[in-house]
Enzyme design. Structure first.
Site, PDB file in Angstrom:
ATOM      1  N   GLU A  15      12.726 -13.219  -5.759  1.00  0.00           N
ATOM      2  CA  GLU A  15      11.286 -13.205  -5.912  1.00  0.00           C
ATOM      3  C   GLU A  15      10.825 -11.766  -5.727  1.00  0.00           C
ATOM      4  OE1 GLU A  15       9.324 -16.280  -3.840  1.00  0.00           O
ATOM      5  OE2 GLU A  15       7.326 -15.561  -4.420  1.00  0.00           O
ATOM      6  N   GLY A  16      10.054 -11.287  -6.671  1.00  0.00           N
ATOM      7  CA  GLY A  16       9.534  -9.929  -6.557  1.00  0.00           C
ATOM      8  C   GLY A  16       8.045  -9.966  -6.303  1.00  0.00           C
ATOM      9  N   THR A  17       7.412  -8.804  -6.344  1.00  0.00           N
ATOM     10  CA  THR A  17       5.993  -8.725  -6.053  1.00  0.00           C
ATOM     11  C   THR A  17       5.165  -9.436  -7.118  1.00  0.00           C
ATOM     12  OG1 THR A  17       6.192  -6.513  -6.961  1.00  0.00           O
ATOM     13  CG2 THR A  17       5.868  -6.698  -4.590  1.00  0.00           C
ATOM     14  N   TYR A  18       5.604  -9.387  -8.350  1.00  0.00           N
ATOM     15  CA  TYR A  18       4.820 -10.035  -9.394  1.00  0.00           C
ATOM     16  C   TYR A  18       5.644 -10.944 -10.291  1.00  0.00           C
ATOM     17  CZ  TYR A  18       6.519  -6.292 -12.473  1.00  0.00           C
ATOM     18  OH  TYR A  18       7.313  -5.441 -13.182  1.00  0.00           O
ATOM     19  N   ALA A  19       6.829 -11.318  -9.820  1.00  0.00           N
ATOM     20  CA  ALA A  19       7.655 -12.166 -10.666  1.00  0.00           C
ATOM     21  C   ALA A  19       8.626 -13.008  -9.858  1.00  0.00           C
ATOM     22  CB  ALA A  19       8.433 -11.304 -11.660  1.00  0.00           C
ATOM     23  N   VAL A  21      12.431 -14.755 -10.418  1.00  0.00           N
ATOM     24  CA  VAL A  21      13.565 -14.572 -11.313  1.00  0.00           C
ATOM     25  C   VAL A  21      14.513 -15.762 -11.158  1.00  0.00           C
ATOM     26  CG1 VAL A  21      15.428 -13.025 -12.018  1.00  0.00           C
ATOM     27  CG2 VAL A  21      13.316 -12.063 -11.054  1.00  0.00           C
ATOM     28  N   LYS A  37      12.965 -13.746 -16.022  1.00  0.00           N
ATOM     29  CA  LYS A  37      11.962 -13.209 -15.122  1.00  0.00           C
ATOM     30  C   LYS A  37      10.602 -13.724 -15.564  1.00  0.00           C
ATOM     31  CE  LYS A  37      10.582  -8.822 -13.098  1.00  0.00           C
ATOM     32  NZ  LYS A  37      11.040  -7.463 -12.804  1.00  0.00           N
ATOM     33  N   ASP A 134       9.236   3.858 -12.778  1.00  0.00           N
ATOM     34  CA  ASP A 134       9.388   3.198 -11.473  1.00  0.00           C
ATOM     35  C   ASP A 134      10.846   3.226 -11.022  1.00  0.00           C
ATOM     36  OD1 ASP A 134       8.427   2.031  -9.167  1.00  0.00           O
ATOM     37  OD2 ASP A 134       8.429  -0.005  -9.989  1.00  0.00           O
TER      38      ASP A 134
HETATM   39  P1  ADP Z   1       9.707  -7.355  -8.896  1.00  0.00           P
HETATM   40  O1  ADP Z   1       9.810  -6.263  -9.896  1.00  0.00           O
HETATM   41  O2  ADP Z   1       8.478  -8.162  -9.027  1.00  0.00           O
HETATM   42  O3  ADP Z   1       9.945  -6.844  -7.498  1.00  0.00           O
HETATM   43  P2  ADP Z   1      12.413  -7.926  -9.324  1.00  0.00           P
HETATM   44  O4  ADP Z   1      12.686  -7.390 -10.681  1.00  0.00           O
HETATM   45  O5  ADP Z   1      12.722  -7.029  -8.181  1.00  0.00           O
HETATM   46  O6  ADP Z   1      10.902  -8.357  -9.221  1.00  0.00           O
HETATM   47  O7  ADP Z   1      13.222  -9.257  -9.127  1.00  0.00           O
HETATM   48  C1  ADP Z   1      13.327  -9.901  -7.870  1.00  0.00           C
HETATM   49  C2  ADP Z   1      14.789 -10.224  -7.531  1.00  0.00           C
HETATM   50  O8  ADP Z   1      15.398 -10.996  -8.562  1.00  0.00           O
HETATM   51  C3  ADP Z   1      15.664  -9.016  -7.405  1.00  0.00           C
HETATM   52  O9  ADP Z   1      15.665  -8.478  -6.111  1.00  0.00           O
HETATM   53  C4  ADP Z   1      17.034  -9.558  -7.770  1.00  0.00           C
HETATM   54  O10 ADP Z   1      17.637 -10.145  -6.629  1.00  0.00           O
HETATM   55  C5  ADP Z   1      16.746 -10.628  -8.767  1.00  0.00           C
HETATM   56  N1  ADP Z   1      16.952 -10.137 -10.145  1.00  0.00           N
HETATM   57  C6  ADP Z   1      16.061  -9.502 -10.939  1.00  0.00           C
HETATM   58  N2  ADP Z   1      16.572  -9.220 -12.153  1.00  0.00           N
HETATM   59  C7  ADP Z   1      17.842  -9.675 -12.146  1.00  0.00           C
HETATM   60  C8  ADP Z   1      18.918  -9.675 -13.115  1.00  0.00           C
HETATM   61  N3  ADP Z   1      18.764  -9.159 -14.331  1.00  0.00           N
HETATM   62  N4  ADP Z   1      20.094 -10.235 -12.758  1.00  0.00           N
HETATM   63  C9  ADP Z   1      20.255 -10.773 -11.523  1.00  0.00           C
HETATM   64  N5  ADP Z   1      19.306 -10.797 -10.564  1.00  0.00           N
HETATM   65  C10 ADP Z   1      18.099 -10.269 -10.865  1.00  0.00           C
END
Ligand code: ADP
Length: 312
Positions: A15-19, A21, A37, A134
């Site tokens: 889970e990210g700030t705006y997404a 996955v 995502k 970024d």
């Molecule tokens: P945000 O940009 O909103 O912070 P992220 O891109 O960091 O979101 O995604 C959150 C998490 O999802 C990551 O820390 C990672 O663990 C997982 N993740 C994102 N993209 C991938 C990918 N292509 N393959 C595997 N895990 C991923």
């Protein structure tokens, strides 16, 4: 190409700030694992994404390179989310390796290998008029074969039109270059190079090098660590909209200072690092110049992918 996508139920990768996955796979034979995502649409709007996003992201689908995460498909779903179908990168990111000081040991040859991969990815972006905007350790994901890939192009956009006014509120604070902190409206690939320099520094010392609590604090830390941006070293800097620097000014640090902190990168590695952390963006080393540097042919040679350290 159109893909039929099947979600693996319940398998959330992160889970990210705006997404959010999720793990998924393409209905192809053999089936390919992908990361889906789902960008929360409100977040997408406030970050200035959405209406243009799909068009811009389509552009990124064409940016094919071993050091750039491949974006296989973009679609919006009925829940109004923007969905990115990305190459699945299972080995975490550089931040995990940097932080795991107990479990992960690495040296100059490993850092050189990672910097080579990062340099080539950034070079390809810039060659194709795309700024990443970024770059930071947790956006540098690691593939099963050890290849480091630039990910999270959420903020990336084409800079083919240099007079298009760009927002300076991009790039996570610690990796943000001085021109953006001073509110520059027109900027270049040099913004990414500054971030690459700070990733390089962090790989060596295993802690963020310039970690400000606020933008003002970030600027004052840059002045201490690198030197005070002034008209002498950066003509025109004092005309930038938000230019303010603390008194008294600190002279720009020389090579001895860098060698004392980053000496494990060797003399040529330190030259590259210093080139990346030049205050005036016009004098900063370019991605092409990084790749042409004699550092790559000096010892140690970069570690082969299969021998690189991995997360524990
Ligand atoms: P945000 O940009 O909103 O912070 P992220 O891109 O960091 O979101 O995604 C959150 C998490 O999802 C990551 O820390 C990672 O663990 C997982 N993740 C994102 N993209 C991938 C990918 N292509 N393959 C595997 N895990 C991923």
């Amino acid at each position: 190409a159109d893909f039929e996508i099947l979600y693996c139920p319940g398998k959330k990768l992160g889970e990210g700030t705006y997404a959010n996955v999720y793990l998924g796979h393409l209905v192809t034979s053999p089936s390919t694992l992908v990361a889906i995502k789902k960008i929360k649409i409100q977040a997408a709007y406030t970050e200035g994404l959405a209406p243009d996003a799909i068009r811009e992201l389509k552009h990124l689908q064409e940016l094919s390179h071993p050091n750039i995460i491949s974006l296989l498909s973009v679609f919006s779903s009925k829940d109004q989310n923007l969905n990115l179908v990305l190459e699945y990168l299972p080995l975490g990111d550089l931040e995990m390796l940097i932080k795991d000081t107990e479990g992960v040991r690495y040296g100059a040859a490993d850092i050189k290998a990672w910097m080579g991969m990062l340099g080539r990815g950034v070079w390809w972006c810039h060659e194709n008029f795309v700024l990443h905007r970024d770059i930071k350790p947790n956006n540098l994901l690691i593939a099963a074969d050890g290849e480091v890939k630039l990910a999270d192009f959420g903020l990336a956009r084409s800079f083919s039109d240099p007079y298009r006014i760009m927002t300076s509120n991009v790039i996570t604070r610690w990796y943000r270059p001085p021109e953006l902190l001073f509110g520059a409206k027109h900027y270049s690939g040099a913004v990414d190079i500054w971030s690459v320099g700070l990733v390089f520094a962090e790989l060596i010392i295993r802690t963020p090098y310039i970690a400000g609590d606020t933008e003002v604090h970030q600027i004052s830390l840059i002045c201490q660590a690198i030197g005070t941006p002034s008209e002498d070293v950066w003509p025109g800097v004092s005309k930038l909209p938000e230019y303010t620097v603390p008194e008294p000014a600190t002279p720009v640090r020389g090579k001895d200072h860098y060698l004392a902190t980053f000496g494990t990168a060797g003399h040529e590695g330190v030259d590259v690092l210093m080139g990346m952390l030049v205050l005036d963006p016009r004098k900063r080393i370019t991605a092409r110049e990084i790749l042409e540097h004699s550092w790559w042919s000096s010892d140690p040679k970069p570690t082969k992918n299969e021998d690189l350290p991995r997360k524990g």
